[in-house]
Design an enzyme around this catalytic site. Structure first.
Site, PDB file in Angstrom:
ATOM      1  N   GLU A  87      53.148 -61.527 -19.863  1.00 19.38           N
ATOM      2  CA  GLU A  87      52.996 -60.453 -18.915  1.00 19.38           C
ATOM      3  C   GLU A  87      52.360 -61.161 -17.414  1.00 19.38           C
ATOM      4  O   GLU A  87      51.501 -62.045 -17.776  1.00 19.38           O
ATOM      5  CB  GLU A  87      52.082 -59.407 -19.469  1.00 19.38           C
ATOM      6  CG  GLU A  87      51.418 -58.492 -18.321  1.00 19.38           C
ATOM      7  CD  GLU A  87      52.479 -57.588 -17.702  1.00 19.38           C
ATOM      8  OE1 GLU A  87      52.480 -57.647 -16.497  1.00 19.38           O
ATOM      9  OE2 GLU A  87      53.194 -57.079 -18.294  1.00 19.38           O
ATOM     10  N   ASP A  89      61.257 -56.307 -21.212  1.00 18.42           N
ATOM     11  CA  ASP A  89      60.786 -55.053 -21.076  1.00 18.42           C
ATOM     12  C   ASP A  89      60.335 -55.047 -19.438  1.00 18.42           C
ATOM     13  O   ASP A  89      59.078 -55.067 -19.309  1.00 18.42           O
ATOM     14  CB  ASP A  89      59.358 -54.838 -21.831  1.00 18.42           C
ATOM     15  CG  ASP A  89      58.813 -53.349 -21.582  1.00 18.42           C
ATOM     16  OD1 ASP A  89      59.430 -52.461 -21.113  1.00 18.42           O
ATOM     17  OD2 ASP A  89      57.814 -53.065 -22.243  1.00 18.42           O
ATOM     18  N   ASP A 130      61.906 -51.749 -12.860  1.00 19.24           N
ATOM     19  CA  ASP A 130      63.015 -51.808 -12.328  1.00 19.24           C
ATOM     20  C   ASP A 130      63.471 -53.008 -11.575  1.00 19.24           C
ATOM     21  O   ASP A 130      62.653 -53.801 -10.963  1.00 19.24           O
ATOM     22  CB  ASP A 130      63.294 -50.604 -11.107  1.00 19.24           C
ATOM     23  CG  ASP A 130      62.971 -49.195 -12.004  1.00 19.24           C
ATOM     24  OD1 ASP A 130      63.777 -49.020 -12.602  1.00 19.24           O
ATOM     25  OD2 ASP A 130      61.989 -48.360 -11.714  1.00 19.24           O
TER      26      ASP A 130
END
Length: 287
Positions: A109, A159, A162
């Protein structure tokens, strides 16, 4: 900054002439870090996370996205041991992956603030996933991680947000080539592929980019109420064409062996999700 007094309006689809608004009943928290994060409550969708003004997760319907982004690949593969999630700092995909007997899960992340905010304010989404000893959390740009890592994986879940701003780097030919390099033979990469009705031209190019890199590319659908504008597409990329057509009986046997209670994914839904209506099938068909 959201207009806490009234509504939060998502403008990501302005070019298509389409906006989504959710009423803010209770502002919870905002964080300005790598990205502008906000959490608020809504009467239908529960607690909502937005990222740079775009709806990312709601406690009301997150199970749809997270179950489909994880279980379609995992049950199709049937024997995954090592899984990589790129993005997914909310912990929802990690939660679902860790319901399987995987040996390791690496979650990359870019923004630590996403993880911290979700654990503090929306803990039901990760449901303790970040405390599972099988999970390794890496705070790094996902594109840089797949460029540099020497590890390989059975499943990769992209994941991503946009494909605008920093998120666009996770939809390129170079990025997918690096994902394929770290994907083991017979492995699967799944990624969110947007809303076919609102972004049909983009989806056509996205499918072509994936096919330039992977031997076999198909798409499946899910319906996430807070992601408005029609069903969401998910890419399913692999070197093994048989994985997208695993028979329902085999899926049922795999599911029964784990005895997992689902709210959206079932073997029948899994199979049906690959049946595309003509308007979508035409957009993702090989040129």
């Amino acid at each position: 900054m959201p207009d806490w007094a009234n509504w939060v309006t998502e403008t990501v689809n302005d070019e298509a002439g389409f906006r989504t608004s959710l009423r803010v009943d209770k502002p919870v928290r905002t964080v300005d870090g790598e990205q502008a994060l906000a959490v608020f409550d809504n009467p239908s969708f529960g607690r909502v996370l937005t990222l740079d003004g775009t709806i990312q997760v709601t406690t009301g319907d997150e199970f749809v996205y997270h179950e489909m982004m994880s279980h379609v690949a995992l049950f199709a593969h049937g024997g995954a041991r090592d899984v990589l999630i790129l993005g997914g700092g909310d912990g929802g995909v990690a939660r679902e992956v860790l319901r399987h007997p995987v040996a390791s899960l690496t979650l990359v992340e870019i923004d630590r603030a996403v993880v911290d905010l979700m654990v503090a304010e929306v803990p039901s989404v990760s449901a303790g996933a970040f405390d599972d000893p099988r999970l390794s959390l890496v705070i790094e740009d996902g594109a840089a991680f797949v460029r540099d890592t020497k590890a390989t994986y059975d499943i990769i879940v992209v994941d991503a947000p946009d494909p605008i701003g920093p998120g666009a780097a996770l939809f390129t030919d170079v990025f997918y080539t690096r994902c394929r390099r770290v994907l083991r033979p017979g492995g699967v990469m799944v990624c969110q592929s947007g809303m076919p009705f609102l972004a049909g031209d983009w989806l056509r190019g996205h499918a072509a980019t994936l096919r330039h890199v992977f031997d076999d590319v198909s798409f499946f659908l899910s319906t996430v109420p807070s992601y408005t504008g029609g069903p969401m597409a998910h890419a399913f990329a692999t070197s093994d064409p048989a994985l997208k057509a695993v028979k329902q009986q085999a899926l049922e046997e795999r599911a029964l062996s784990l005895d997992l209670a689902m709210r959206y994914w079932t073997p029948a839904v899994h199979r049906a999700a690959f049946a595309l209506p003509p308007y979508i099938a035409e957009r993702v068909a090989p040129s």
